[in-house]
Motif scaffolding. Structure first.
Motif, PDB file in Angstrom:
ATOM      1  N   UNK A 141       0.910  -1.286   0.222  1.00  0.00           N
ATOM      2  CA  UNK A 141      -0.087   0.154   0.023  1.00  0.00           C
ATOM      3  C   UNK A 141       0.860   1.345  -0.092  1.00  0.00           C
ATOM      4  N   UNK A 142       1.988   1.202   0.676  1.00  0.00           N
ATOM      5  CA  UNK A 142       2.846   2.286   1.069  1.00  0.00           C
ATOM      6  C   UNK A 142       3.660   2.533  -0.531  1.00  0.00           C
ATOM      7  N   UNK A 143       3.782   1.611  -1.107  1.00  0.00           N
ATOM      8  CA  UNK A 143       4.559   1.766  -2.299  1.00  0.00           C
ATOM      9  C   UNK A 143       3.827   2.381  -3.422  1.00  0.00           C
ATOM     10  N   UNK A 144       2.607   1.934  -3.430  1.00  0.00           N
ATOM     11  CA  UNK A 144       1.661   2.225  -4.623  1.00  0.00           C
ATOM     12  C   UNK A 144       1.110   3.762  -3.937  1.00  0.00           C
ATOM     13  N   UNK A 145       0.958   4.042  -2.784  1.00  0.00           N
ATOM     14  CA  UNK A 145       0.396   5.622  -2.523  1.00  0.00           C
ATOM     15  C   UNK A 145       1.334   6.264  -2.760  1.00  0.00           C
ATOM     16  N   UNK A 146       2.982   6.104  -2.412  1.00  0.00           N
ATOM     17  CA  UNK A 146       3.887   7.134  -2.622  1.00  0.00           C
ATOM     18  C   UNK A 146       4.229   7.128  -4.145  1.00  0.00           C
ATOM     19  N   UNK A 147       4.167   6.204  -4.963  1.00  0.00           N
ATOM     20  CA  UNK A 147       4.369   6.157  -6.285  1.00  0.00           C
ATOM     21  C   UNK A 147       3.537   7.387  -6.895  1.00  0.00           C
ATOM     22  N   UNK A 174       8.366   5.135  -8.811  1.00  0.00           N
ATOM     23  CA  UNK A 174       7.977   3.755  -8.108  1.00  0.00           C
ATOM     24  C   UNK A 174       9.571   3.440  -7.852  1.00  0.00           C
ATOM     25  N   UNK A 175      10.649   3.544  -8.287  1.00  0.00           N
ATOM     26  CA  UNK A 175      11.893   3.104  -7.908  1.00  0.00           C
ATOM     27  C   UNK A 175      12.142   4.152  -6.624  1.00  0.00           C
ATOM     28  N   UNK A 176      12.034   5.311  -6.677  1.00  0.00           N
ATOM     29  CA  UNK A 176      12.132   6.150  -5.540  1.00  0.00           C
ATOM     30  C   UNK A 176      11.384   5.609  -4.241  1.00  0.00           C
TER      31      UNK A 176
END
Ligand code: SAM
Ligand code: GLN
Length: 285
Positions: free
Chosen positions: A8-14, A26-28
Motif C-alpha cells: 500500500x505504501x509503495x503504491x500510494x507513494x508512487x 516507483x523506484x524512489x
C-alpha cells in the motif's frame, strides 16, 4: 485506523511522487521504504503484505516530504553505489554518476603495473577509492578544495580499507601537490566541475537545488577548471604520463582543441558514455 502494508505504501507513494513530477516515482518509493525498513528491494518485494507500524510511518512521511522538495534519494539514504562499492554520501558531496565509472574503467584497462596516481577534486572519494580497492599496490593521492568533501572521502576510505594507502590533500587544483617531496605522477584523473553558469536553468532541480555548487559550476562555458587542468597538468606528469578527464556533453571539441594547443601532449583519445556522448578525454605526454 487503516493498517498500511508495504505494498500500500509503495503504491500510494508512487502515485504521490508522480503527481509531484518526480522522474522515477516507483523506484524512489521502493528505495526510500527499503532504506527505512532496512530491506533490499528484493526483500521488500517478498514483504508486500507486511504491515508497517506508526513509528516507521512518520519517518517515511518525513522522507517523502524531503523527496518532493527534490532532495536526491542518495542524500536521503546516504548511500550511492559506484564501481560496485557502497559510498556514503550527503549534501557535502556530489553524488557519483555512472558516467564516471567509464573514466575508472578506462584507467583500469590501461594501467596494471604499480603507479603514482592523483585524483583532483575527489568529492566523496569515488575515483581514488575505486583504485584503492582494485589496485592495492598503487600510490594514491586525492585532493579537493572543499574540506567538507574531504571529510566524506576520508570516511569512505576507512570503510573501504584503503585509508592507509590514500593521501588526502586540501587546496586549489595542483597547488597542494607542490608540498609533496615528489610532485610528479603517472596519472592525473579528474571529474572536475564542468557545468556552465549559462546552463543552470537546464539542470534537474535535484542537482540545481541540492548538490554543492563548487562541484558543478566552472564559469560561463563550464570550462574554467578544465582549461587550468589541461594547461598545468604536464608539469605534474612523469614522461609518458597521462591525464584523464570527464567532460560535459558539448565539450569534446573545445577540450580536444585545448589539448592540441599544448605541445606537451602527444596523443589524445575520446571515450563515449553509454548514451553515445563523448564523455572522457585521455591525453598522454
Ligand atoms: N570526483 C568526484 C566524483 O566523480 O564523484 C567529485 C566530482 S565533482 C564534479 C568535482 C569536485 O571538485 C568537487 O568535490 C569539488 O569540491 C572539487 N573542486 C571544485 N573546484 C576545485 C578546485 N579549484 N580545486 C580542487 N577541487 C575542486
Ligand atoms: N554530470 C554532472 C551533472 O549531472 C555534472 C558533474 C560535473 O560537473 N562534473 O550535472
Amino acid at each position: 485506523m487503516k493498517t498500511w502494508r508495504v505494498i500500500d505504501l509503495i503504491e500510494w507513494t508512487t502515485e504521490y511522487f508522480e503527481r509531484h513530477e518526480i522522474p522515477t516515482p516507483r523506484l524512489d518509493a521502493e528505495l526510500l521504504l527499503g532504506h527505512l525498513l532496512q530491506k533490499s528491494r528484493l526483500q521488500l518485494y517478498l514483504s508486500f503484505e507486511m504491515p508497517v507500524f506508526q513509528g516507521a510511518l512518520s519517518k517515511f512521511r518525513e522522507l517523502i516530504k524531503r523527496r518532493i522538495a527534490h532532495t536526491p534519494v542518495s542524500y536521503l539514504t546516504n548511500h550511492k553505489e559506484f564501481m560496485s562499492l557502497d559510498f556514503y554520501v550527503d549534501s557535502r558531496v556530489l553524488i557519483p554518476r555512472p558516467e564516471t565509472e567509464i573514466l575508472v574503467e578506462t584507467v583500469l584497462q590501461h594501467q596494471r603495473e604499480p603507479c603514482r596516481f592523483v585524483d583532483i577534486g575527489t568529492g566523496c572519494g569515488a575515483i581514488a577509492i575505486s583504485f584503492g580497492h582494485h589496485r592495492p599496490d598503487w600510490e594514491l593521492i586525492a585532493t579537493d578544495f572543499s574540506t567538507d568533501a574531504l571529510e566524506v572521502a576520508q570516511q569512505n576510505a576507512l570503510t573501504h580499507n584503503c585509508a592507509d594507502r590514500l593521501t588526502f590533500l586540501q587546496g586549489d587544483l595542483f597547488e597542494p601537490l607542490q608540498e609533496l617531496p615528489n610532485s610528479r605522477f603517472d596519472w592525473i584523473a579528474s571529474n572536475p566541475p564542468y557545468v556552465g553558469t549559462n546552463e543552470v536553468s537546464t539542470l534537474p532541480l535535484d542537482v540545481r537545488e541540492h548538490e554543492p555548487e563548487i562541484a558543478l559550476f566552472a564559469g560561463a562555458d563550464g570550462l574554467d577548471i578544465i582549461r587550468r587542468i589541461v594547461t598545468d597538468a604536464p608539469q605534474f606528469l612523469n614522461s609518458e604520463g597521462k591525464l584523464i578527464l570527464e567532460i560535459g556533453y558539448n565539450q569534446s571539441h573545445p577540450v580536444q582543441d585545448l589539448i592540441k594547443s599544448q605541445p606537451a601532449y602527444k596523443h589524445c583519445e575520446v571515450i563515449k558514455d553509454y548514451a553515445g556522448i563523448e564523455r572522457v578525454v585521455l591525453a598522454s605526454l
